[in-house]
Design a protein around this motif. Structure first.
Motif, short mmCIF file in Angstrom:
data_model
loop_
_atom_site.label_atom_id
_atom_site.label_comp_id
_atom_site.label_asym_id
_atom_site.label_seq_id
_atom_site.Cartn_x
_atom_site.Cartn_y
_atom_site.Cartn_z
N GLU A 91 37.93 16.47 -9.36
CA GLU A 91 37.53 17.18 -8.88
C GLU A 91 36.48 17.61 -9.06
OE1 GLU A 91 41.17 20.39 -9.89
OE2 GLU A 91 42.42 18.95 -8.56
N LEU A 92 36.23 18.20 -9.65
CA LEU A 92 34.41 18.13 -10.24
C LEU A 92 33.69 17.91 -9.70
CD1 LEU A 92 34.67 20.74 -13.59
CD2 LEU A 92 34.57 21.84 -11.01
N ASP A 93 34.02 16.47 -10.10
CA ASP A 93 32.70 15.35 -9.92
C ASP A 93 32.83 14.90 -7.87
OD1 ASP A 93 32.20 14.96 -12.04
OD2 ASP A 93 33.83 12.52 -12.28
N ALA A 94 33.91 15.16 -7.56
CA ALA A 94 34.22 15.54 -5.93
C ALA A 94 33.07 16.73 -4.85
CB ALA A 94 35.82 15.31 -5.54
N ALA A 123 27.02 13.56 -3.22
CA ALA A 123 26.58 13.42 -2.14
C ALA A 123 24.51 13.51 -3.31
CB ALA A 123 25.57 14.41 -0.82
N GLY A 124 25.19 12.67 -4.75
CA GLY A 124 24.32 12.46 -5.07
C GLY A 124 23.46 13.70 -6.27
N GLN A 145 19.69 16.77 -10.10
CA GLN A 145 19.21 15.54 -9.33
C GLN A 145 18.66 15.45 -8.03
OE1 GLN A 145 19.55 12.33 -11.08
NE2 GLN A 145 20.62 14.59 -12.74
N ARG A 146 18.17 16.30 -7.10
CA ARG A 146 17.45 16.45 -6.12
C ARG A 146 16.08 17.18 -6.64
NH1 ARG A 146 21.44 17.59 -1.74
NH2 ARG A 146 22.04 15.13 -2.00
#
Length: 118
Positions: free
Chosen positions: A65-68, A73-74, A94-95
């Motif tokens: 769930e946390l990964d989702a 969206a990276g 990552q941005r």
């Protein structure tokens, strides 16, 4: 498995309901990271600072769930870190953070504090 949370997933924060089935193991600080405000939630990136965190034991369903929520969206990437409670996953932003407010205290709960003078 374990996870390190540093912002809206921490106790009594806006997204803490995602941690309902998690077992709190303790608080810790991670060195070599900087905390940035992304609006209603933060992100950490490698840098020259300390970030205040909580460590939880979670199950595979919660991790999914946390990964989702975090990696869809990276925006974040999971990184395995060593903690006093064993290896744990940390979501690293990552941005680019250009134009984002750095939380100088390293503590999302203290984000309203004015930045200190260098």
């Amino acid at each position: 498995m374990r996870i390190i949370v540093y912002g809206s997933l921490r106790r009594k924060q806006g997204n803490s309901h995602w941690m309902t089935n998690a077992q709190w193991l303790g608080d810790m600080q991670i060195e070599g990271y900087e905390l940035y405000s992304l609006g209603h939630y933060p992100g950490v990136i490698p840098g020259e600072g300390t970030v205040y965190c909580e460590v939880y034991r979670i199950d595979a369903t919660t991790l999914g769930e946390l990964d989702a929520l975090r990696t869809k969206a990276g925006e974040y990437k999971r990184q395995l870190m060593q903690t006093p409670y064993g290896s744990a996953w940390l979501y690293v932003y990552q941005r680019p953070v250009k134009g984002r407010q750095r939380i100088a205290s390293g503590d999302w709960l203290q984000r309203d504090d004015p930045p200190s003078d260098p």
